[in-house]
Structures are given as structure tokens and as C-alpha cells.
Design a protein around this motif. Structure first.
Motif, PDB file in Angstrom:
ATOM      1  N   ASN A  19       5.344 -14.872 -53.588  1.00 50.83           N
ATOM      2  CA  ASN A  19       6.436 -16.151 -53.861  1.00 50.83           C
ATOM      3  C   ASN A  19       6.029 -16.676 -54.293  1.00 50.83           C
ATOM      4  OD1 ASN A  19       4.331 -16.579 -52.039  1.00 50.83           O
ATOM      5  ND2 ASN A  19       4.489 -18.944 -52.410  1.00 50.83           N
ATOM      6  N   LYS A  76       9.665  -1.960 -55.260  1.00 48.88           N
ATOM      7  CA  LYS A  76      10.501  -1.989 -54.148  1.00 48.88           C
ATOM      8  C   LYS A  76       9.560  -3.723 -53.273  1.00 48.88           C
ATOM      9  CE  LYS A  76       8.741   1.457 -51.399  1.00 48.88           C
ATOM     10  NZ  LYS A  76       8.789   2.557 -50.587  1.00 48.88           N
ATOM     11  N   ARG A  77      10.652  -4.423 -53.598  1.00 52.01           N
ATOM     12  CA  ARG A  77       9.703  -5.375 -52.180  1.00 52.01           C
ATOM     13  C   ARG A  77       9.650  -5.176 -50.483  1.00 52.01           C
ATOM     14  NH1 ARG A  77      10.540 -10.890 -53.311  1.00 52.01           N
ATOM     15  NH2 ARG A  77      11.400 -10.479 -55.566  1.00 52.01           N
ATOM     16  N   VAL A  78       8.675  -5.211 -50.154  1.00 54.23           N
ATOM     17  CA  VAL A  78       9.217  -4.869 -48.406  1.00 54.23           C
ATOM     18  C   VAL A  78       7.981  -6.040 -47.855  1.00 54.23           C
ATOM     19  CG1 VAL A  78       8.806  -2.222 -49.633  1.00 54.23           C
ATOM     20  CG2 VAL A  78       6.037  -3.157 -49.053  1.00 54.23           C
ATOM     21  N   GLN A  79       8.157  -5.862 -46.911  1.00 56.35           N
ATOM     22  CA  GLN A  79       7.226  -6.732 -45.384  1.00 56.35           C
ATOM     23  C   GLN A  79       6.604  -6.329 -45.321  1.00 56.35           C
ATOM     24  OE1 GLN A  79       9.724  -8.980 -43.897  1.00 56.35           O
ATOM     25  NE2 GLN A  79       7.553 -10.345 -43.372  1.00 56.35           N
ATOM     26  N   SER A  80       5.513  -7.507 -45.593  1.00 53.65           N
ATOM     27  CA  SER A  80       3.845  -7.315 -45.430  1.00 53.65           C
ATOM     28  C   SER A  80       3.101  -6.981 -45.005  1.00 53.65           C
ATOM     29  CB  SER A  80       3.375  -8.742 -45.828  1.00 53.65           C
ATOM     30  OG  SER A  80       3.861  -9.454 -47.517  1.00 53.65           O
ATOM     31  N   HIS A 100       6.140 -11.479 -47.903  1.00 51.36           N
ATOM     32  CA  HIS A 100       7.069 -10.168 -47.843  1.00 51.36           C
ATOM     33  C   HIS A 100       6.109  -9.429 -49.601  1.00 51.36           C
ATOM     34  CE1 HIS A 100      11.615 -11.178 -46.884  1.00 51.36           C
ATOM     35  NE2 HIS A 100      11.785  -9.350 -46.583  1.00 51.36           N
ATOM     36  N   CYS A 101       5.932  -8.647 -49.388  1.00 50.89           N
ATOM     37  CA  CYS A 101       4.648  -7.970 -51.354  1.00 50.89           C
ATOM     38  C   CYS A 101       5.926  -7.126 -52.488  1.00 50.89           C
ATOM     39  CB  CYS A 101       3.352  -7.776 -50.768  1.00 50.89           C
ATOM     40  SG  CYS A 101       4.247  -5.907 -49.920  1.00 50.89           S
ATOM     41  N   GLN A 124       0.477  -8.980 -52.973  1.00 50.09           N
ATOM     42  CA  GLN A 124       1.369  -9.547 -52.312  1.00 50.09           C
ATOM     43  C   GLN A 124       0.829 -11.420 -53.108  1.00 50.09           C
ATOM     44  OE1 GLN A 124      -2.998  -8.636 -49.926  1.00 50.09           O
ATOM     45  NE2 GLN A 124      -1.647  -7.393 -48.696  1.00 50.09           N
TER      46      GLN A 124
END
Length: 437
Positions: A411, A432-436, A2-3, A408
Motif C-alpha cells: 500500500n 503479480k499482486r496476490v493476497q498476503s 496484498h503483496c 509486503q
């Protein structure tokens, strides 16, 4: 993976409560190995590094019960020492630097301990000599296998002694203290670390029956006891989070209140922010930061450029220097940031320069920041978090920047900051946290 996607330039408002201190949690959780009896710890931060350590102790044989989100009980009655030689242990322990502190308790209680070379943040050389020299002075035999990068210490019997540490290492002091509390005789540790979290560890050990005097000083005296009992211990609020929120409010020109800060344990942190021109007010145990459209860095009395440098406690913690560096980019005036204790922690400044900051990286330890006085906003861009503390500094920069930023490798931030995106959303942050991709 995630990013974070962040739309910068928005004001924050409201109240936020800091999580429990990561650095204390790693110490006191390791200390549960010293007793067969149940130990309950509260205000545990729900973060990757701490959860990984809790899981590792469970693998070693500690009976861990999750009472609530921030409270666990630990009972180390049945430890599996053979697991310490396993490939699984080596893989898990090497990924978490703080777990090196299981060695002191295991050596004290069982006469042996093993550990792979630890990982953690990539912030330069972080030697472990202090730990093992201290163990040897207590009577342990140290062995290092360079082919497997594996450490072991063994002792037929530990014995109290006098030692002068070659550096005031926090984790080194913690490890040695935990080894010494069960060693017969008197142990005196000079040049010991005295950070609040180390003080908390010592207070917890005393509540378990250890005999420690000099807590809060750099000269600790320990009378070894035969065994330790259980206890209940509460972790302090995380001073690094508190400092991060102060910097975040200043950079975004926001009015926020930081709740339950354990203000008396913050040392020179509040005054260090005041030297940067940031207004903050103590209200009981809370910190109120008023809305500021600008802030001006002080100079020294002779008019020379302000220097913000890290130092062992009661000096300024090195974990906050990245925050001071980023808030200086929008200040009026200039400052020299001097990172003395780690040689690679300033290398993230190139990312701030890409955002429009005026920074001169003098060498691996020093950076001069010429503040923009909020006349020119930083620009949103794509960023990568290199470590925990630089990651949150970049997050602060992105929240204050014009336009959209993407961070990016988050983690790294998750290792030290609990649900940071959700907590900042409650203050009005556009994150917001989104899928890279």
C-alpha cells in the motif's frame, strides 16, 4: 492486504509512459480552494494519496466531477468550514501529509484554517515551522493545541510583506504562496523553493489571475488580487517515476523507452544517472535506455569516490536517492549516497544487504555502496516496503534478483505509483499482486 510476488532476472522491453506527478497534483488540487469558479486539471495520477486528497476536498464541500480517469473538475463555491472541526476531518486529513496545503488557500479565502498533525511517510522529522511562520508574517495568528495535536490559523486580514524562509520547503513555499495571492499588498518570498512542481503551481495561479513574478527562481514576488477565476491546468509527468524506470532498465539490463518525459523539466536527473555509468538518449521528449550488461560509476577528477547527494532544486531530488542507492549495488565501482534532507530514508538498506548487496550504513544520512558489477546477482527474499520511495527501490532490486521475492506492505508503493504491477507486466516483468498469507 496484498503483496507483490516477483520472479526476478527477466529482461524488460517496450515503451512506458510516466504518470502525472504526484507532488504537483497535491499542490494544484489544494489550489482549487482559492476560487469559486470551475477548475479543470488533467493528467492526474490515479494513486492512493491523490485520490484521498480529492475525496477530502469533496468532504469539505468542493464539487468534484470525474471527467475521465486522469481528468477532474473542481468547483469550490460552497465550502463547509464547520467540517474542518469534525472528528472525520481530523482522521482523514492526518493520514495524508500533502493535505496540509489546504491551509494556505483556506486562510487566504476565508481567514481561517484548521489541520491535525499530518502523517505520511516515516522518514524522520519533517517540521512544519516554515508554513506557520510564513502565515504569521502575513498577519495570521497561529495556535497549536498539544493535547489534540491540532493546528489553527486565523486572520482578520492578511497583508503582503517581505519574508526570508528558514528553509526552502516545497510544501511550505506552496502554502505561503497560496495564502499570499489574495493578500492585499506585495509579498516577497526569499529562499523560496523553485522545483518544477512549485513553478507549475505558480503558473496555474497566474492563469487564474494571480500576479506572481520570479517563477523558477528562489525569490518570488506576489501582488495580491481580490479574487481568482477558474482555469484549465495539465500536470507534468512524474520525474520520480521517470528516474525509477531508468534505474529499473539499468538493473535488469533492459532496453526500454520512456515516453513523454517533459525532458527539459528533469534538471540534473539524466546527468546524475550518466555519472553512474548508465547510458540514456534523448529522443524528442522521450528517453531511450539501451540494453547494458554493465555500467561503471565515475569518480571525481581527483580519483576520489563519487558522491550522490540530494539538495533543494536545481539539485538532485531526495525522492530519487533510494533508486540511485539500489542501482549502485550492481554497478562497477563504489559510491557514497548522502541523504542530507531526511534522517531515516536510508534505513531500508538492511533489506538490500539481506539480498547480498555490499553496503556500509555510515550513519542515518550516509551509505557507501560497493558495487557487485553484476558478477553476483542479488538474491530473492521477503521484503517489506517502509515508505513510497524505498518501496519502489526494493521493487527494482527484486526485478533484478535471482529467484522469487515477496514485497509486503505494498500500500506504500500504491500511494505513489499508479497500477505499477500492470504497467510493468506490459514490459515483460514477472510480477503479480496476490493476497498476503
Amino acid at each position: 492486504m496484498h503483496c507483490f510476488e516477483i520472479e526476478g532476472g527477466h529482461k524488460l522491453s517496450g515503451e512506458i509512459t510516466p504518470q502525472g506527478a504526484k507532488n504537483e497534483a497535491l499542490q494544484v488540487i489544494c489550489a482549487t480552494l482559492l476560487s469559486k469558479e470551475e477548475i479543470t486539471i488533467t493528467n492526474i495520477p490515479d494513486i492512493v494519496d491523490v485520490n484521498n486528497l480529492i475525496n477530502l476536498l469533496g468532504d469539505i464541500g468542493v464539487d468534484v466531477k470525474r471527467i475521465s480517469q486522469d481528468t477532474c473538475s473542481f468547483k469550490a463555491a460552497n465550502i463547509d468550514l464547520e467540517y474542518l472541526q469534525s472528528t472525520d476531518f481530523r482522521k482523514k486529513a492526518s493520514s495524508l501529509r500533502g493535505s496540509i496545503m489546504i491551509m494556505g488557500p483556506l486562510l487566504a479565502r476565508f481567514g481561517k484554517a484548521y489541520f491535525p498533525k499530518p502523517g505520511g511517510d516515516k522518514i524522520g522529522r519533517r517540521r512544519l515551522d516554515t508554513h506557520f511562520i510564513g502565515f504569521e508574517k502575513l498577519g495570521a495568528r497561529f495556535h497549536y493545541n498539544p493535547n489534540e495535536i491540532f493546528y489553527s490559523v486565523e486572520a482578520d486580514e492578511l497583508k503582503g510583506c517581505y519574508m526570508l524562509l528558514d528553509e526552502a520547503s516545497v510544501t511550505g513555499t506552496a502554502n505561503i504562496v497560496m495564502a499570499a495571492v489574495l493578500a492585499p499588498g506585495k509579498t516577497s518570498i526569499y529562499n523560496a523553493a523553485c522545483e518544477p512542481y512549485l513553478q507549475q503551481l505558480c503558473k496555474m495561479l497566474v492563469s487564474m489571475g494571480a500576479k506572481i513574478t520570479g517563477i523558477g527562481s528562489n525569490f518570488l514576488h506576489i501582488e495580491g488580487v481580490g479574487s481568482l477565476s477558474g482555469c484549465r491546468h495539465r500536470i507534468l509527468p512524474d520525474m520520480i517515476e521517470i528516474g525509477s524506470f531508468i534505474g529499473m532498465a539499468a538493473m535488469t539490463g533492459s532496453e526500454i523507452t520512456i515516453k513523454d518525459t517533459a525532458y527539459d523539466e528533469l534538471g540534473i536527473i539524466p546527468d546524475s544517472f550518466r555519472r553512474m555509468g548508465i547510458k540514456l538518449e534523448r529522443r524528442g521528449d522521450d528517453i531511450y535506455i539501451p540494453k547494458q550488461e554493465g555500467y561503471e560509476i565515475e569518480t571525481f577528477i581527483d580519483g576520489s569516490i563519487m558522491t550522490i547527494a540530494d539538495a533543494p532544486w536545481p539539485g538532485l531530488t531526495p525522492d530519487l536517492l533510494s533508486v540511485f542507492l539500489v542501482i549502485a549495488t550492481q554497478a562497477k565501482g563504489s559510491v557514497l549516497i548522502h541523504q542530507k534532507m531526511f534522517e531515516s530514508r536510508l534505513f531500508f538498506v538492511d533489506k538490500l544487504i539481506d539480498m547480498g548487496a555490499r553496503i556500509i550504513l555510515c550513519d542515518p544520512h550516509r551509505a557507501t555502496v560497493i558495487g557487485l558489477n553484476k558478477e553476483t546477482m542479488l538474491r530473492g527474499t521477503v521484503l517489506t516496503s517502509p515508505d513510497i520511495r524505498a518501496g519502489v527501490a526494493l521493487l527494482i532490486a527484486a526485478l533484478s534478483a535471482k529467484g522469487k521475492s515477496v514485497i509486503q506492505n505494498i500500500n506504500q508503493i500504491d500511494r505513489g505509483y499508479q497500477n505499477i504491477d500492470q504497467r510493468l507486466q506490459k514490459l515483460g516483468a514477472k510480477i503479480k499482486r496476490v493476497q498476503s498469507k
